[in-house]
Design a protein around this motif. Sequence first.
Motif, PDB file in Angstrom:
ATOM      1  N   LEU A 208      12.216  15.245 -27.041  1.00  0.00           N
ATOM      2  CA  LEU A 208      13.375  15.035 -26.613  1.00  0.00           C
ATOM      3  C   LEU A 208      13.451  15.496 -25.131  1.00  0.00           C
ATOM      4  O   LEU A 208      12.973  16.612 -24.559  1.00  0.00           O
ATOM      5  CB  LEU A 208      14.505  15.767 -27.259  1.00  0.00           C
ATOM      6  CG  LEU A 208      14.389  15.630 -29.035  1.00  0.00           C
ATOM      7  CD1 LEU A 208      15.306  16.807 -29.708  1.00  0.00           C
ATOM      8  CD2 LEU A 208      15.277  14.117 -29.153  1.00  0.00           C
ATOM      9  N   ARG A 209      14.523  14.711 -24.344  1.00  0.00           N
ATOM     10  CA  ARG A 209      14.743  14.907 -22.866  1.00  0.00           C
ATOM     11  C   ARG A 209      16.037  15.049 -22.816  1.00  0.00           C
ATOM     12  O   ARG A 209      16.647  14.091 -23.116  1.00  0.00           O
ATOM     13  CB  ARG A 209      13.999  14.058 -21.928  1.00  0.00           C
ATOM     14  CG  ARG A 209      14.182  14.061 -20.307  1.00  0.00           C
ATOM     15  CD  ARG A 209      13.625  13.390 -19.594  1.00  0.00           C
ATOM     16  NE  ARG A 209      14.041  13.295 -18.379  1.00  0.00           N
ATOM     17  CZ  ARG A 209      13.215  14.033 -17.388  1.00  0.00           C
ATOM     18  NH1 ARG A 209      12.173  14.456 -17.835  1.00  0.00           N
ATOM     19  NH2 ARG A 209      13.648  14.150 -16.351  1.00  0.00           N
ATOM     20  N   ILE A 210      16.613  16.254 -22.450  1.00  0.00           N
ATOM     21  CA  ILE A 210      18.066  16.192 -22.062  1.00  0.00           C
ATOM     22  C   ILE A 210      18.092  16.449 -20.625  1.00  0.00           C
ATOM     23  O   ILE A 210      17.614  17.269 -20.182  1.00  0.00           O
ATOM     24  CB  ILE A 210      18.687  17.473 -22.727  1.00  0.00           C
ATOM     25  CG1 ILE A 210      18.278  17.335 -24.249  1.00  0.00           C
ATOM     26  CG2 ILE A 210      20.151  17.259 -22.759  1.00  0.00           C
ATOM     27  CD1 ILE A 210      18.583  18.714 -25.206  1.00  0.00           C
ATOM     28  N   ALA A 211      18.829  15.516 -19.791  1.00  0.00           N
ATOM     29  CA  ALA A 211      18.844  15.766 -18.291  1.00  0.00           C
ATOM     30  C   ALA A 211      20.508  15.616 -18.046  1.00  0.00           C
ATOM     31  O   ALA A 211      21.292  14.854 -18.581  1.00  0.00           O
ATOM     32  CB  ALA A 211      18.554  14.326 -17.692  1.00  0.00           C
ATOM     33  N   VAL A 212      20.744  16.469 -17.230  1.00  0.00           N
ATOM     34  CA  VAL A 212      22.047  16.895 -16.650  1.00  0.00           C
ATOM     35  C   VAL A 212      22.323  16.190 -15.228  1.00  0.00           C
ATOM     36  O   VAL A 212      21.368  17.045 -14.354  1.00  0.00           O
ATOM     37  CB  VAL A 212      22.509  18.288 -16.682  1.00  0.00           C
ATOM     38  CG1 VAL A 212      23.787  18.461 -16.170  1.00  0.00           C
ATOM     39  CG2 VAL A 212      22.225  18.613 -18.249  1.00  0.00           C
ATOM     40  N   ARG A 213      22.632  15.159 -15.073  1.00  0.00           N
ATOM     41  CA  ARG A 213      22.789  14.734 -13.487  1.00  0.00           C
ATOM     42  C   ARG A 213      24.215  14.568 -12.950  1.00  0.00           C
ATOM     43  O   ARG A 213      25.070  14.431 -13.497  1.00  0.00           O
ATOM     44  CB  ARG A 213      22.344  13.028 -13.804  1.00  0.00           C
ATOM     45  CG  ARG A 213      21.042  12.319 -14.411  1.00  0.00           C
ATOM     46  CD  ARG A 213      20.653  11.384 -13.868  1.00  0.00           C
ATOM     47  NE  ARG A 213      21.715  10.335 -14.538  1.00  0.00           N
ATOM     48  CZ  ARG A 213      21.761   9.905 -15.773  1.00  0.00           C
ATOM     49  NH1 ARG A 213      20.719   9.918 -16.647  1.00  0.00           N
ATOM     50  NH2 ARG A 213      22.755   8.891 -15.840  1.00  0.00           N
ATOM     51  N   ASP A 214      24.359  14.983 -11.708  1.00  0.00           N
ATOM     52  CA  ASP A 214      25.347  15.335 -11.263  1.00  0.00           C
ATOM     53  C   ASP A 214      25.244  14.367  -9.682  1.00  0.00           C
ATOM     54  O   ASP A 214      24.299  14.031  -9.230  1.00  0.00           O
ATOM     55  CB  ASP A 214      25.845  16.852 -10.795  1.00  0.00           C
ATOM     56  CG  ASP A 214      24.942  17.439  -9.787  1.00  0.00           C
ATOM     57  OD1 ASP A 214      24.950  17.064  -8.841  1.00  0.00           O
ATOM     58  OD2 ASP A 214      24.418  18.612 -10.366  1.00  0.00           O
TER      59      ASP A 214
END
Length: 444
Positions: A208-214
């Motif tokens: 799994l890949r969890i990415a938080v983009r801002d």
Amino acid sequence: MKVGDKQLFLGMTSDISRKKAVERQKEERFIARLTRSNEELKKARVEAEAAVVAKSEFLANMTHELRTPLNSVVGFAGLLAKSSDLNAKNRRFAEIITSSSQALLALVNDILDISSLDADAVRLHPVVFSLPKLVEDVVASVSLMADEKNLQLKIEKGAAVGEAHFGDPVRLHQVLLNLVNNAVKFTSEGGVVVAISAAEPPGSDQHLRIAVRDTGIGISPEQVKSIFQRFTQADSSIHSRYGGTGLGLAISQRLVELMGGEIGVDSVEGEGTTVWVELTLPCEDARALADEDRADILQAAGSSSRVLVVDDVDLNRDLVAALLAPQGYVVSEATGGAEAIEAVKTGNYDIVLMDVQMPEVDGLQATRAIRAMDGFADLPIIAMTAQALASQWETCREAGMNDHLPKPITPVTLMAMMSKWTDGAPRVDDDNSGALDKLGGSSA
């Protein structure tokens, strides 16, 4: 041998003896220095070990002193904010108190987590959980802050992401909450996206890949190199503008590594940042969530379980009673260990919520005494303690306690614990607004 040769021989022998004597003296001095060094090292080691013990004791005591008032502040502020009797202005005030007290609690937790990680005292507690639901909970926790800044806050879920995995949801929630909170904090325009993806459909394991983009301030390449170092922020102006301790990412990295994963940062200064976490988690049948995700399945069951709440702090007892009574539990109270022992003898209780640190007879002593009495070997006794160190829970377990409910106590954690250890768990009110009425007070 001639006289001259004899004198020369004697002279050479004397020189050799002197040299040997000098060498022996050097060797003796070296051995003496080495002995002193060893003694100093032993002394330093003893002092270091004593310092570690002193640090642990200090942290345990400070944890208790900090968490005890926070338990009341966080608990009652949360109840007040959800009360139906508040007007909009007063509800907003209560929400601010709740948010601020939770921020203070997060700071306390960060300090304790760093100390626990340094001592290798953090242990994972894997269960079956829903990753999409966990991400939804994280986003909901920071939605108010995002709304105040007019930021979009979205979740993107890949089609291949499974519904149930086996891992530690508490620690993963902690990591993702830190990442999303940072993203919102450092973004003034645009928004934040939390994207969950998987390269392959669910199988025995799923990467799994969890990415938080801002779309926030971004980080320079030089600053990225040190972003995961403790007490480090991107530059010296960050603290004055945004606050923070610089511990969150360092803790997140250690926790992700403990889970066997990897965390990284991709950023362009002035354009935004993406912090990603990659984990491989075992997949589970989604039906298994019904057995594990206790906080989500609490249903009305008309329970009238009898509960003894033991705590020497009046506000702590009031808070637990205020949360339990509206759900159908019959709550009795004891102000100390000695009173608890006498109450258990005659009270026919289904569960005991026992504070640990109390004057005179503490929770550990009271638990040992209860376990020594006939007929109470199976009575669930739950430690309520503000001391969050792993060693403290081990002490509670050895005293005969069944489980550990850390302070500050929240409605979800309390009800999940009650569901776990009592038959026929009562429902959890969505707003718990009725809890305030059980205290005999309301606000207008």
